[in-house]
Design an enzyme around this catalytic site. Structure first.
Site, PDB file in Angstrom:
ATOM      1  N   ARG A 176       1.005  -0.770  -0.405  1.00  0.00           N
ATOM      2  CA  ARG A 176      -0.030  -0.283  -0.685  1.00  0.00           C
ATOM      3  C   ARG A 176       0.615   1.458   0.069  1.00  0.00           C
ATOM      4  O   ARG A 176       1.534   1.422   0.708  1.00  0.00           O
ATOM      5  CB  ARG A 176      -0.628   0.133   1.617  1.00  0.00           C
ATOM      6  CG  ARG A 176      -1.903   0.974   1.138  1.00  0.00           C
ATOM      7  CD  ARG A 176      -2.534   1.554   2.645  1.00  0.00           C
ATOM      8  NE  ARG A 176      -3.367   2.434   3.086  1.00  0.00           N
ATOM      9  CZ  ARG A 176      -2.796   2.945   3.477  1.00  0.00           C
ATOM     10  NH1 ARG A 176      -1.878   3.002   4.370  1.00  0.00           N
ATOM     11  NH2 ARG A 176      -3.162   4.354   4.774  1.00  0.00           N
ATOM     12  N   ARG A 213     -10.589  20.144   9.050  1.00  0.00           N
ATOM     13  CA  ARG A 213     -10.027  20.531   9.677  1.00  0.00           C
ATOM     14  C   ARG A 213     -10.477  21.846  10.515  1.00  0.00           C
ATOM     15  O   ARG A 213     -11.411  22.912   9.530  1.00  0.00           O
ATOM     16  CB  ARG A 213      -8.817  20.380   9.369  1.00  0.00           C
ATOM     17  CG  ARG A 213      -8.010  19.563   9.494  1.00  0.00           C
ATOM     18  CD  ARG A 213      -6.313  19.055   9.063  1.00  0.00           C
ATOM     19  NE  ARG A 213      -5.846  18.635   8.915  1.00  0.00           N
ATOM     20  CZ  ARG A 213      -5.525  17.211   9.169  1.00  0.00           C
ATOM     21  NH1 ARG A 213      -5.487  17.417  10.554  1.00  0.00           N
ATOM     22  NH2 ARG A 213      -4.896  16.102   8.924  1.00  0.00           N
ATOM     23  N   LYS A 229     -13.248   2.480   0.798  1.00  0.00           N
ATOM     24  CA  LYS A 229     -12.804   2.981   2.139  1.00  0.00           C
ATOM     25  C   LYS A 229     -14.288   2.789   3.094  1.00  0.00           C
ATOM     26  O   LYS A 229     -14.757   4.124   3.003  1.00  0.00           O
ATOM     27  CB  LYS A 229     -11.704   3.590   3.196  1.00  0.00           C
ATOM     28  CG  LYS A 229     -10.218   2.956   1.803  1.00  0.00           C
ATOM     29  CD  LYS A 229      -9.479   3.736   2.460  1.00  0.00           C
ATOM     30  CE  LYS A 229      -9.152   4.338   4.068  1.00  0.00           C
ATOM     31  NZ  LYS A 229      -7.561   5.560   3.511  1.00  0.00           N
ATOM     32  N   THR A 232      -6.570  -1.184  10.304  1.00  0.00           N
ATOM     33  CA  THR A 232      -6.205  -0.688  10.978  1.00  0.00           C
ATOM     34  C   THR A 232      -5.815  -1.337  12.788  1.00  0.00           C
ATOM     35  O   THR A 232      -7.012  -1.566  12.594  1.00  0.00           O
ATOM     36  CB  THR A 232      -7.128   0.689  11.239  1.00  0.00           C
ATOM     37  OG1 THR A 232      -7.578   0.792  10.094  1.00  0.00           O
ATOM     38  CG2 THR A 232      -6.849   1.780  12.291  1.00  0.00           C
TER      39      THR A 232
END
Length: 479
Positions: free
Chosen positions: A35, A76, A218, A276
């Site tokens: 990846r 953000r 994802k 993860t």
């Protein structure tokens, strides 16, 4: 090189795994797909990384898969004045607005007008990877007044997660579009899109890629679960990205969600990756925790196509040990007596097509006769995908004239790819299938194998024939 397991291993490139020597060691230890995280990779250096990984194919004489993972939109807050941060107290009012001036303990700039437009009273905002939690009380197009539910220190440009809010904006940023084009041009095999919310997001990616790579979604936002089946249908593969998913939804819901995504993907015949924090402690420790071993084992028992290492291989102190441990766990679990019964219990009925009927018949014949291999002649890879959906007890040897197809299949459960010219006739099909089964050490003299193909040869999606072939002396000699 022959793997002794069906599930595949994905490892992330990074500072700890950036040299050809280290990548070779990781591949030898068990990595099937590498990846490349585009959050930390410049487009200009991407062709160099791809070339480095392609060189492994000559060294090991095996296809090597490459997955480019797009960054996705990074939401953000703006900047604070003073020392660059404030402390928010529980119960306090805090406003996020369109004013670009430095933030205070009362307010901060939110440089994403699409969020302010989408927020409604009652929606939750999660800041700084789950450390702070706010609930919207009043919202307009220029500001959102919130109440602090879980307070703490908030610094400039910390991340914002929106578990209750669907944002009317594509999951692809301009950077992602540019990176996707660069990745497809460089010849990667898979491109993963982050923060998918709707099937239209995958359609956007496909328009850019134009068939040059396969598209992986994802699943890391709760909103995606509302249209999960449509997203899976629009994708070539799915990733359960538990990091952000665990931030945006209660942690106790993540395991059940993982199983739901895995089983739906398997039912629909799409590869599914679990990712993860699988061996997180191995970033700094040469051995994992017992809980991490159990976590990897659960993904294997569930029949996931692949498990993924992130920081463990990218920036950890023990990348080879992490891959070796994941490989050992997978081999051990797949050897457990209950493994096959668990997989069988999760099998979905085949679709009402000739190709799916052939795949199911191949599985049942191979299991009934206890055959070691199913050799599938495939041009596009669809035959191998269908066979893998059945989770047969036999290894699927994908014989393909397309090197790109062989590389893409490195992500798929139980598939061992071989690049060879297409079969010329039925006898050639059976004879060379036996030869490759022997050469790749999946069969020996006197064994029988299943051969699956489509006639006429070279026609994508035309799987219509299954045959039992006998490994004779001539096949062993030719191998």
């Amino acid at each position: 090189m022959k793997r002794e397991r069906r599930i595949k291993i994905i490892a992330t490139l990074g500072p700890a795994s950036s040299t050809p020597e280290m990548c070779a060691k990781l591949f030898a230890a068990g990595v099937d797909v590498f990846r490349i995280n585009m959050s930390h990779t410049q487009r200009e250096t991407l062709p160099e990384k791809v070339a480095m990984l392609r060189a492994l194919e000559g060294q090991f004489r095996r296809p090597v898969g490459i997955l480019a993972d797009l960054q996705g939109p990074k939401l953000r807050v703006g900047a604070f004045g003073g020392d660059g941060g404030v402390t928010l107290e529980n119960g306090a009012r805090f406003t996020l607005d369109s004013d670009p001036t430095p933030g205070t303990v009362k307010r901060v700039h939110l440089p994403h007008p699409e969020i302010l437009t989408a927020l409604e009273p009652g929606h939750t905002l999660i800041l700084d990877d789950g450390k702070l939690r706010l609930v919207v009380e009043k919202a307009s197009e220029t500001q959102a007044v919130t109440r602090v539910v879980v307070g703490g220190r908030l610094s400039s440009r910390k991340g914002v997660s929106l578990p209750d809010t669907t944002i009317a904006v594509s999951a692809m940023t301009e950077k992602d579009r540019s990176d996707a084009e660069a990745a497809a041009e460089a010849g990667v095999d898979w491109i993963a899109l982050s923060f998918v919310q709707r099937p239209e997001d995958m359609a956007d990616l496909r328009k850019i890629v134009r068939g040059r790579a396969l598209a992986l979604a994802k699943i890391e936002k709760p909103q995606a679960l509302n249209r999960l089946e449509e997203i899976i249908e629009a994708s070539d593969a799915i990733m359960v990205a538990r990091g952000d998913l665990g931030v945006e939804m209660p942690l106790e819901k993540v395991p059940g969600t993982q199983k739901r995504i895995t089983r739906m993907s398997r039912r629909m015949g799409k590869p599914v990756v679990v990712a993860t924090q699988m061996l997180e402690s191995m970033i700094t420790s040469p051995v994992p925790t017992r809980a991490e071993v159990s976590d990897v084992a659960t993904a294997v028992f569930e029949g996931a196509d692949a498990v993924m290492l992130s920081a463990e291989s990218a920036a950890g102190q023990f990348p080879i040990e992490a891959v070796t441990m994941m490989n050992r766990i997978a081999e051990e679990v797949e050897g457990e007596s209950v493994y096959r019964s668990i997989l069988e219990a999760q099998r979905a009925e085949p679709e009402a097509t000739g190709a799916d009927a052939i795949a199911k018949a191949s599985h049942e014949i191979a299991d009934t006769l206890n055959l070691k291999a199913i050799a599938a002649w495939t041009s596009s890879g669809s035959t191998a995908f269908r066979l893998a959906r059945e989770r047969p007890n036999s290894t699927v040897i994908a014989l393909t004239p397309n090197r790109a197809t062989a590389r893409q299949l490195t992500l798929v459960w139980g598939v061992h790819s071989v690049v060879t010219k297409d079969a010329s006739d039925v006898d050639d099909m059976a004879s060379r299938a036996c030869k490759f089964a022997v050469r790749e050490k999946f069969a020996k003299l006197g064994d029988r194998i299943i051969v699956v193909a489509g006639v006429p040869f070279g026609t994508p999606g035309a799987t219509n024939m299954v045959r039992i072939a006998f490994v004779a002396k001539e096949h062993v000699e030719k191998a």
